[in-house]
Design an enzyme around this catalytic site. Structure first.
Site, PDB file in Angstrom:
ATOM      1  N   GLU A  17       0.936  -1.261  -0.042  1.00 38.52           N
ATOM      2  CA  GLU A  17       0.031  -0.095   0.091  1.00 38.52           C
ATOM      3  C   GLU A  17       0.739   1.263  -0.033  1.00 38.52           C
ATOM      4  O   GLU A  17       0.617   2.050   1.019  1.00 38.52           O
ATOM      5  CB  GLU A  17      -1.011  -0.002   1.320  1.00 38.52           C
ATOM      6  CG  GLU A  17      -2.310  -1.241   1.107  1.00 38.52           C
ATOM      7  CD  GLU A  17      -2.909  -1.189   2.309  1.00 38.52           C
ATOM      8  OE1 GLU A  17      -2.945  -0.409   3.230  1.00 38.52           O
ATOM      9  OE2 GLU A  17      -4.000  -1.908   2.198  1.00 38.52           O
ATOM     10  N   GLU A  20      -5.393  -7.814  -1.042  1.00 39.98           N
ATOM     11  CA  GLU A  20      -6.314  -7.591   0.290  1.00 39.98           C
ATOM     12  C   GLU A  20      -7.713  -7.230  -0.330  1.00 39.98           C
ATOM     13  O   GLU A  20      -7.911  -6.124  -1.219  1.00 39.98           O
ATOM     14  CB  GLU A  20      -5.765  -6.349   1.143  1.00 39.98           C
ATOM     15  CG  GLU A  20      -4.441  -7.085   1.617  1.00 39.98           C
ATOM     16  CD  GLU A  20      -3.935  -5.894   2.777  1.00 39.98           C
ATOM     17  OE1 GLU A  20      -4.837  -5.020   3.309  1.00 39.98           O
ATOM     18  OE2 GLU A  20      -2.809  -5.958   2.900  1.00 39.98           O
TER      19      GLU A  20
END
Length: 538
Positions: A202, A361
């Protein structure tokens, strides 16, 4: 006549020596599950095994080595080996394991920080440092047929380390980030339990509406220190120089300029007072830059997979979860998500044949009384259905197995669920699993879970890769249904450099991943009756 007999004797001797030497090599071959033959690569928008068979990575995340405890955190509550076994039994064929750069770098220097002691639950873990503990986990994943994707989740071992926007922080520089990755790639290049590396979790911007580019991840062709595309490409190439068989997973960023040009030093992204110059989405979920500035790995391009993250409104109520979404039908809700988020941020990559996608995710809470729960479950159904519609080109690892994730919950729970041996006070969350994850796990026509290992079945309810979907008749290299001298001749021609149309999977008679003189010798023994079955059983 005398000369003819001598030549025959010589040829016979050579065959005997070839067979004898082949048997010596076979005797020294690794045990089943240790043949290092499970590496994967990309063909078009599919991930395939070394034989070209399509695979489907359908897994889940399990965090803890990125945290100050330096372990899988469910060790606190249960027998971690029992947890690994139920994860395999439930059909999760790959686990994405977050870790921190500073821990990998310490290991590379021969320093082994301690992990939290949970030997009161796990006698086998007594006295193990973080490096020994990590390898203990890998051994158990291997034993039950689970593969691993290693994910650098943060620069520092910190339970909130993922909130830092970049791959550098404090003492962790870009050079250390790269060096840590090269070390771990080299360390595990001969162990196909770890099939790939997610370079950085991320990448995103600084906090607040005022985004400062010097503190935020960008994506272009510049040499700026914060250019994630540059750092990802350079790091991947360094890894692949020492470990060319690893899959490389590259996540996106958070924002992307609408004109494709990163010429602002700062921008205001407030929905009320902002500039409206950038597209925003989830941390790591913005891969729009791939269209303008794709990752170029040269001769290693077949190892690249792009990997966005995506969540529902209970993680953050993005703009697409407002308006019509709460009252929309499931079909309409999925269309909203596709058109307002998925298509332009990352789905175009697989749709246009650039690369497969791994949604690294996704997930969320499925129980409780939150006002957004119904919308959250609607999101989960939409993502589940979208994954299934795009089987083989859209892979995924669900967030998460852990009981410790506050904003998503886990597949392990203390609430309603099924107890399992060794789980102690943990249960398996049947509601979450049955309704959202189970439908998008890889299964064969008999409902058996398909693993990613060619030798070791996936848990108690699964099969090996190929064992449940592809039937190989070893020795039948021309696929005519017979194993005979014609197949033997074709194999010989193949080994002599010819180009006959043979089934190379069927020609690998000792299952070592190579077609060579050993397979030729095994075939000879089979035709002579010295070997009774193919492939050769070790």
């Amino acid at each position: 006549m005398k000369r003819s007999l001598s030549l025959s004797f010589l040829l016979a001797t050579l065959i005997v020596l070839l067979i004898a030497s082949s048997l010596q090599v076979l005797a020294a071959a690794p045990e089943a599950g240790e043949t290092n033959d499970d590496w994967l690569h990309v063909e078009g928008t599919n991930i395939v095994d070394q034989y070209g068979n399509k695979v489907w990575l359908t897994g889940a995340n399990w965090f803890g080595f990125n945290c100050r405890e330096r372990m899988l955190l469910d060790s606190y509550h249960s027998n971690i080996v029992a947890d690994i076994e139920i994860v395999a039994d439930k059909g999760i064929n790959v686990v994405r394991i977050p870790i921190a750069t500073d821990l990998l770098y310490a290991w590379s220097k021969g320093e082994y920080p301690a992990s939290t002691d949970t030997s009161y639950n796990n006698a086998d873990l007594a006295g193990l440092n973080s490096y020994q503990l990590f390898n203990f986990m890998l051994e158990n994943f291997k034993r039950v047929g689970i593969k691993v994707i290693l994910d650098v989740h943060s620069a520092e071992t910190d339970n909130m380390g993922h909130t830092a926007p970049l791959w550098v922080k404090g003492a962790i520089t870009e050079d250390i980030f790269k060096a840590a990755w090269v070390w771990v790639a080299n360390r595990y290049k001969n162990d196909d339990t770890i099939i790939g590396f997610d370079l950085k979790n991320e990448p995103h911007t600084n906090t607040g509406d005022l985004k400062i580019m010097a503190q935020s991840a960008i994506w272009d062709n510049s040499n700026r220190a914060t250019n994630w595309k540059r750092v990802a490409q350079e790091t991947a190439l360094k890894i692949l120089e020492v470990h060319p068989k690893a899959l490389i997973f590259v996540e996106g960023v958070e924002i992307y300029p609408k004109d494709g040009i990163w010429d602002d030093e700062q921008t205001n992204t407030s929905p009320w007072t902002g500039n409206n110059d950038y597209y925003g989405t989830w941390w790591g979920g913005n891969l729009r830059g791939v269209r303008d500035y794709p990752i170029n790995l040269g001769k290693y391009q077949s190892q690249l997979v792009y990997s966005p993250h995506d969540y529902g409104p209970m993680v953050y109520e993005q703009q697409w979860f407002r308006g019509d979404f709460p009252t929309a039908s499931d079909a309409a809700a999925k269309k909203i998500l596709y058109e307002q988020c998925w298509k332009d941020n990352w789905a175009f990559i697989m749709e246009e044949g650039i690369s497969p996608i791994l949604v690294g995710e996704w997930g969320g809470l499925t129980e409780g009384g939150d006002k957004l729960l119904d919308s959250n479950k609607k999101y989960l159904r939409a993502m589940r259905d979208y994954i299934l519609e795009n089987k083989y080109k859209l892979h995924h690892t669900f967030w998460c197995i852990n009981i410790d994730s506050a904003d998503t919950g886990g597949l392990l729970t203390r609430g309603e669920g099924t107890a399992f041996p060794g789980g102690r006070d943990l249960k398996w969350n049947d509601n979450k699993y049955d309704n959202y994850l189970l439908p998008v796990l890889w299964k064969n026509n008999q409902g058996k879970f398909i693993g990613l290992d060619h030798k070791i079945p996936l848990g108690k309810n699964g099969v090996t890769l190929g064992g449940g979907s592809v039937v190989i008749k070893y020795g039948d290299v021309n696929t005519d249904g017979n194993i005979d001298a014609i197949d033997f001749a074709l194999l010989k021609a193949y080994l002599l450099g010819g180009n006959p149309a043979i089934d190379t999977k069927a020609a690998d008679l000792n299952l070592d991943g190579a077609i060579d003189s050993i397979d030729f010798a095994v075939f000879k023994q089979y035709l002579l009756g010295a070997v009774q079955t193919l492939p050769l059983s070790r």
